[in-house]
Scaffold this motif. Structure first.
Motif, mmCIF file in Angstrom:
data_model
loop_
_atom_site.group_PDB
_atom_site.id
_atom_site.type_symbol
_atom_site.label_atom_id
_atom_site.label_comp_id
_atom_site.label_asym_id
_atom_site.label_seq_id
_atom_site.Cartn_x
_atom_site.Cartn_y
_atom_site.Cartn_z
ATOM 1 N N UNK A 89 0.816 -1.218 0.000
ATOM 2 C CA UNK A 89 0.000 0.000 0.000
ATOM 3 C C UNK A 89 0.850 1.269 0.000
ATOM 4 N N UNK A 90 2.179 1.124 -0.047
ATOM 5 C CA UNK A 90 3.056 2.292 0.050
ATOM 6 C C UNK A 90 2.757 3.315 -1.035
ATOM 7 N N UNK A 91 2.473 2.855 -2.242
ATOM 8 C CA UNK A 91 2.214 3.773 -3.349
ATOM 9 C C UNK A 91 0.729 3.944 -3.631
ATOM 10 N N UNK A 92 -0.130 3.376 -2.810
ATOM 11 C CA UNK A 92 -1.570 3.526 -3.021
ATOM 12 C C UNK A 92 -1.971 4.980 -2.801
ATOM 13 N N UNK A 93 -2.908 5.487 -3.602
ATOM 14 C CA UNK A 93 -3.330 6.894 -3.460
ATOM 15 C C UNK A 93 -4.195 7.115 -2.218
ATOM 16 N N UNK A 94 -3.573 7.001 -1.064
ATOM 17 C CA UNK A 94 -4.207 7.343 0.210
ATOM 18 C C UNK A 94 -3.416 8.527 0.729
ATOM 19 N N UNK A 95 -3.899 9.742 0.511
ATOM 20 C CA UNK A 95 -3.078 10.916 0.729
ATOM 21 C C UNK A 95 -3.934 12.177 0.817
ATOM 22 N N UNK A 96 -3.297 13.290 1.077
ATOM 23 C CA UNK A 96 -4.000 14.569 1.124
ATOM 24 C C UNK A 96 -4.213 15.088 -0.301
ATOM 25 N N UNK A 97 -5.107 16.076 -0.436
ATOM 26 C CA UNK A 97 -5.290 16.718 -1.736
ATOM 27 C C UNK A 97 -3.971 17.315 -2.222
ATOM 28 N N UNK A 98 -3.245 17.957 -1.308
ATOM 29 C CA UNK A 98 -1.992 18.602 -1.711
ATOM 30 C C UNK A 98 -1.005 17.576 -2.245
ATOM 31 N N UNK A 99 -0.898 16.461 -1.549
ATOM 32 C CA UNK A 99 0.049 15.429 -1.962
ATOM 33 C C UNK A 99 -0.340 14.837 -3.314
ATOM 34 N N UNK A 100 -1.625 14.591 -3.509
ATOM 35 C CA UNK A 100 -2.058 14.012 -4.784
ATOM 36 C C UNK A 100 -1.855 15.003 -5.931
ATOM 37 N N UNK A 101 -2.137 16.269 -5.687
ATOM 38 C CA UNK A 101 -1.901 17.280 -6.726
ATOM 39 C C UNK A 101 -0.419 17.369 -7.063
ATOM 40 N N UNK A 102 0.420 17.239 -6.043
ATOM 41 C CA UNK A 102 1.864 17.246 -6.277
ATOM 42 C C UNK A 102 2.256 16.086 -7.187
ATOM 43 N N UNK A 103 1.681 14.907 -6.956
ATOM 44 C CA UNK A 103 1.977 13.754 -7.800
ATOM 45 C C UNK A 103 1.547 14.003 -9.242
ATOM 46 N N UNK A 109 2.568 17.907 -15.063
ATOM 47 C CA UNK A 109 2.335 19.347 -14.926
ATOM 48 C C UNK A 109 3.396 20.249 -15.497
ATOM 49 N N UNK A 110 4.317 19.714 -16.294
ATOM 50 C CA UNK A 110 5.430 20.533 -16.791
ATOM 51 C C UNK A 110 4.937 21.827 -17.436
ATOM 52 N N UNK A 121 7.848 26.885 -15.803
ATOM 53 C CA UNK A 121 7.609 25.448 -15.910
ATOM 54 C C UNK A 121 7.678 24.812 -14.524
ATOM 55 N N UNK A 122 6.950 23.721 -14.359
ATOM 56 C CA UNK A 122 7.001 22.932 -13.137
ATOM 57 C C UNK A 122 7.858 21.714 -13.429
ATOM 58 N N UNK A 123 8.892 21.518 -12.645
ATOM 59 C CA UNK A 123 9.828 20.420 -12.880
ATOM 60 C C UNK A 123 9.898 19.515 -11.657
ATOM 61 N N UNK A 124 10.656 18.439 -11.799
ATOM 62 C CA UNK A 124 10.825 17.516 -10.680
ATOM 63 C C UNK A 124 11.547 18.136 -9.508
ATOM 64 N N UNK A 125 12.287 19.228 -9.773
ATOM 65 C CA UNK A 125 13.027 19.879 -8.684
ATOM 66 C C UNK A 125 12.250 21.028 -8.047
#
Length: 970
Positions: A89-103, A109-110, A121-125
């Motif tokens: 379940x480590x990668x299961x989408x059980x998270x906050x709205x902010x965290x999911x939007x970040x993903x 989202x580039x 631009x939005x990058x991995x960094x």
């Protein structure tokens, strides 16, 4: 009586309503989950039920939680009832709205900013700024540049109270889904800023109706009886008599509503647009986003990209704590729902986060908003395509926490007036689900107490409660037992009272600890750091006064030293050492080492300073301003001190939400404190349904000798039509009471608030008598704000025993460099790697972002046995008759049947600093050897740069004493 859904129970039996929720997996559900009704139990069972279906995998189900810790708890609960492990379940989408939007943004989202006409631009960094002080510093930097670039908005700058109120406005608009574009506003954003006249007119009419059958003037006309008093309006403002009507008039003229609403706001909207748009551009240029911007860009991506929207959808969507969602989060949930399998869970009575942009109407008006938000999203494309006609409401009705007496008074709190003149609409109780208590007995005491010294009254009350059978609480087996200190929580509306209570409790050696948001820069570690920075800068006298007083010098001695400049030799030497350091983070670390500040407060201050330094490269002088502004603003950070064994907990009501205690004392029930006294509202603000408004206006009038900042008469009338809302304050009172399992007490001072006077609780005078607590009878809690004086016992950390010069070549230097993996290096990089390691070991929802973190994943996945993370250790030593303590934190303790291994993470590229690290590991070794007597104890360094785990031969205690001796003044 159904079995109580507690974590301790091995087999839990759902009640009928919980079973209905668990089994109802298809369709739209609104779950009314009141306090103590086993919400988490039922939600996690429902999730497990869904993913155990043959055709459903965890990646098909989105479970949104309010906090990261709640997500972790959900996963742990689910593992107990589903055929999945924690790792699965480590990668299961059980998270906050902010965290999911970040993903979403990291993967898709580039180019998201281009949809708004932004070049960035939005990058991995791209970093996510979570600290409000850090963003405030960045926003001030932006605003200074914006002001220089836009002199045409000078009148707005002059009217502002502080630029940071504009940052709050941007956050409010982002939470409502109002976004700027290069050409204007995204979708219907400008219409939202304009407001809704029809909705406003309804409110205007409601407060403008004559009362008492027409014989008494309206609430609105009465409220404007002080119109213009102590205020200056522009010449076009009506007089008081023109506005209110002639003598004997009972209400305002109907035309006033349109006159005040239809204010020309063209320039105001242009100012807000340009500031908002350019701040987004600034953030992208500086490679950071805040939580609001994460949601903003994810929403835009999902709206504008149908392929992404299709890919990002889930077969099932569940949203926990729905009463705490914002408008943009409601709309995000609709965009992410690929079917009508939507379940929202919450309790409108516990909606207390409007200051974080939560909108209680999301749950109160769920049906209407579901339809209206879907229609808005579908206005130009088919974005939400499931049927919304069938919505089932499931009320959870059985309370497993509180007695029926407490449940009943909590409902009374929802209609208790907050002021002597307030009239509360009691019809809201018609919407309250009647809860039935599952408590094995009801011996509840409800009592109110008043004394001029309400701090001592609280402490005296605690001592009267502890061990008193009259206030028996429910034991683990359901039977009665006398209360202990740890059974009691003291709640306050604001933090000030809690801090004052802690100071007074310390005088009596009271076992008590603060848990929750702390005004970090008002703590002693921050004040000492500020003092030494002032000594190094241009405000030396103020700094010396603080450090000399802290060292025990009298005021007369301090004055003499300041006058003569004859500072103690050890302090001068320490000052010179600080002055030679270039990095402000190194200065802070050295100050904290000197005073033994090695707890949570010092760690968070260091992290905050490093984060702001990495973002802005601040100087010493700017760091002084940063801390001063933090003190002035009262900015808070979540820090949880150890409550110790058998200790009272002190919290704000906000921090206590979701928790429970046998006994609750609601303190500081004083007028102006609960509810808090209203301060000035922002100069520029948004409010439904009147839209964007300006409270003050700067203008130069021809017949006036001097320009002036005027009050806006239209704003003053609008405000009377939208009176101050106390419903959320009542909900706070409700939340406080419903944390209690057995008893609730209310304590006020000289001027008790209306809540205390109006609640159906007897209010008695108390004569407090507080006695010093026997330290042998109860363990002392960790008190916040405490700093150990260097005069003894002498405090060290393992870091203070190291030779800092080795780090100049060790690859973990104070400067930022790049390692062979291409990662930016520096102190903050090491901190992020350590934070990741801690989170992964604890099973939190984190994924490695670089090779260092991937190597940690490989290490931890290969370890069997128990993992203890971030273990605090204290090694007492006697060095030449001096009492010395060395306090530190071990990164990881790995325990198997016969072996204990201490593992410390290092991001160094070389082994140059290993002899110094040996000192650190030796401290941990000797502490763990005592803890795990009979087990073999090993120590090792795990180098994340290459994945090597190298054993360390520990120093003997005699060698450690020699190291400490070398650090002591000669």
């Amino acid at each position: 009586m159904s079995q109580q859904p507690s974590e301790e129970a091995e087999e839990l039996t759902p009640n009928d309503r919980q079973r209905q929720l668990i089994d109802s997996t298809e369709g739209i559900y609104l779950v009314d989950a009141g306090p103590g009704t086993g919400k988490t139990f039922a939600v996690t069972r429902r999730y497990a039920n869904i993913i155990d279906q043959p055709a459903v995998d965890p990646e098909d189900v989105l479970l949104v939680t309010f906090t990261r810790s709640a997500a972790t708890e959900m996963k742990e609960r689910i593992v107990d009832h589903a055929d999945y492990s924690m790792r699965q379940l480590a990668d299961a989408p059980i998270q906050t709205f902010h965290s999911h939007c970040h993903d979403i943004l990291r993967e898709h989202g580039h180019a998201a900013p281009s949809h708004l006409g932004l070049d960035g631009r939005i990058t991995g960094s791209t970093q996510v700024i979570e600290d409000e002080l850090v963003e405030t510093k960045l926003f001030r930097e932006f605003f200074d540049q914006f002001r220089d670039d836009h002199p045409e908005y000078a009148d707005f700058y002059r009217a502002l109270s502080t630029p940071t109120e504009l940052l709050e406005l941007v956050g409010e608009l982002a939470a409502k889904g109002v976004f700027p574009t290069a050409e204007g506003w995204y979708r219907d954003g400008e219409a939202i800023l304009d407001g809704d006249f029809a909705a406003f007119k309804e409110r205007f009419d409601a407060v403008n109706q004559p009362r008492n059958g027409g014989s008494k003037q309206s609430q609105l006309r009465d409220g404007l009886s002080r119109f213009g008093r102590n205020k200056t309006y522009l010449p076009d403002a009506p007089s008081k008599s023109d506005l209110r009507g002639s003598r004997g008039t009972k209400q305002l003229d109907d035309a006033v509503a349109r006159d005040v609403f239809e204010e020309d706001r063209t320039d105001l909207k242009a100012f807000v647009h340009d500031l908002y748009f350019e701040y987004l551009a600034f953030a992208l240029q500086r490679n950071y986003l805040n939580f609001g911007f994460l949601q903003l860009f994810a929403f835009v991506c999902l709206c504008e990209n149908p392929q992404l929207r299709e890919k990002a959808r889930f077969e099932y969507v569940m949203v926990d704590e729905f009463q705490d969602t914002s408008e943009i989060q409601f709309k995000l949930a609709l965009l992410l729902a690929g079917t009508d399998n939507l379940c929202v869970v919450g309790d409108w009575k516990q909606s207390i986060y409007s200051f974080q942009y939560a909108d209680v109407d999301n749950i109160i008006e769920f049906r209407d908003r579901l339809a209206s938000f879907a229609a808005d999203l579908n206005s130009d494309a088919d974005r939400v395509d499931f049927d919304m006609d069938a919505i089932e409401r499931i009320p959870l009705e059985e309370n497993y926490r509180s007695t029926q007496t407490l449940i009943d008074i909590s409902e009374e709190a929802l209609v208790t007036p907050a002021t002597s003149s307030e009239e509360v609409d009691t019809s809201i109780l018609d919407d309250v689900v009647n809860l039935n208590s599952n408590a094995p007995f009801d011996n509840t005491t409800l009592a109110g107490y008043q004394h001029e010294d309400d701090h001592e009254a609280v402490l005296s009350l605690v001592q009267d409660i502890v061990g008193n059978d009259d206030y028996a609480v429910r034991g683990d087996d359901g039977s009665r037992r006398p209360p202990r200190y740890e059974d009691i929580a003291v709640f306050t509306r604001t933090r000030d009272f809690g801090r004052e209570l802690m100071d007074i409790a310390a005088v009596y050696d009271f076992p008590i600890a603060y848990d929750g948001g702390v005004e970090l820069f008002r703590t002693d570690p921050a004040k000492l750091l500020l003092a030494w920075l002032r000594i190094l800068d241009s405000d030396a006298d103020r700094g010396w006064a603080v450090v000399l007083e802290q060292a025990g010098y009298t005021l007369d001695e301090v004055d003499h030293i300041l006058e003569t400049g004859d500072y103690p030799e050890t302090m001068r030497t320490f000052r010179d050492g600080l002055d030679s350091m270039a990095a402000v983070g190194a200065i802070a670390r050295r100050v904290f080492d000197r005073y033994g500040c090695d707890g949570d407060y010092a760690d968070v201050i260091l992290h905050t300073i490093q984060a702001i330094h990495d973002s802005t490269t601040l100087t010493r002088g700017e760091l002084i301003q940063f801390i001063e502004r933090g003190i002035e603003a009262g900015a808070t950070h979540e820090i949880h001190t150890s409550a110790g064994e058998d200790s009272v907990t002190v919290q704000t009501i906000h921090a206590a939400k979701g928790l429970e205690y046998p006994i609750v004392i609601l303190a500081n029930m004083n007028d102006g404190r609960f509810p808090p006294s209203s301060g000035n509202s922002p100069t520029i603000s948004y409010q439904d349904p009147v839209g964007l408004r300006q409270r003050k206006l700067y203008a130069e009038i021809d017949d006036h000798a001097h320009p002036h900042v005027y009050h806006n008469w239209r704003y003053d009338v609008l405000r009377k039509c939208l009176p101050r809302e106390y419903d959320e304050e009542r909900r706070l009172l409700y939340v406080a009471i419903t944390r209690a399992e057995n008893h609730a007490f209310f304590v006020g001072g000289d001027d008790p608030n209306t809540f205390l006077e109006e609640l159906p609780v007897a209010l008695d005078q108390i004569d407090p008598v507080v006695e010093a607590v026997d330290r042998e009878a109860t363990a002392q809690a960790e008190l916040p704000f405490a700093v150990r004086t260097p005069d003894g016992p002498i405090g060290h950390t393992p870091h203070s025993l190291m030779d800092d010069s080795v780090f100049d070549d060790a690859g973990e230097s104070r400067e930022v460099s790049a390692d062979p993996d291409g990662e930016a290096r520096g102190i903050d990089f090491g901190s992020r790697v350590h934070d990741f390691a801690e989170a992964y070991a604890l099973g939190e929802d984190v994924s490695p972002s670089n090779e260092h973190e991937r190597r940690i994943v490989d290490l931890l996945d290969g370890l069997s046995g128990e993992l203890h993370v971030e273990e605090p250790v204290v090694l007492p030593l006697d060095v030449d008759g001096e009492r010395v303590t060395i306090s530190g934190i071990a990164d990881l303790v790995h325990v198997t049947a016969d072996t204990v291994e201490i593992i410390d993470y290092k991001t160094d590229r070389t082994r140059h600093a290993q002899p110094e690290y040996r000192k650190q590991l030796s401290v941990y070794y000797h502490v763990l050897s005592e803890w795990f007597d009979g087990c073999r104890v090993n120590a090792a360094i795990f180098y994340t740069s290459n994945g090597n785990r190298e054993p360390i031969e520990p120093l003997s205690l005699a060698d450690l004493r020699a190291v400490v001796r070398s650090q002591m003044p000669s």
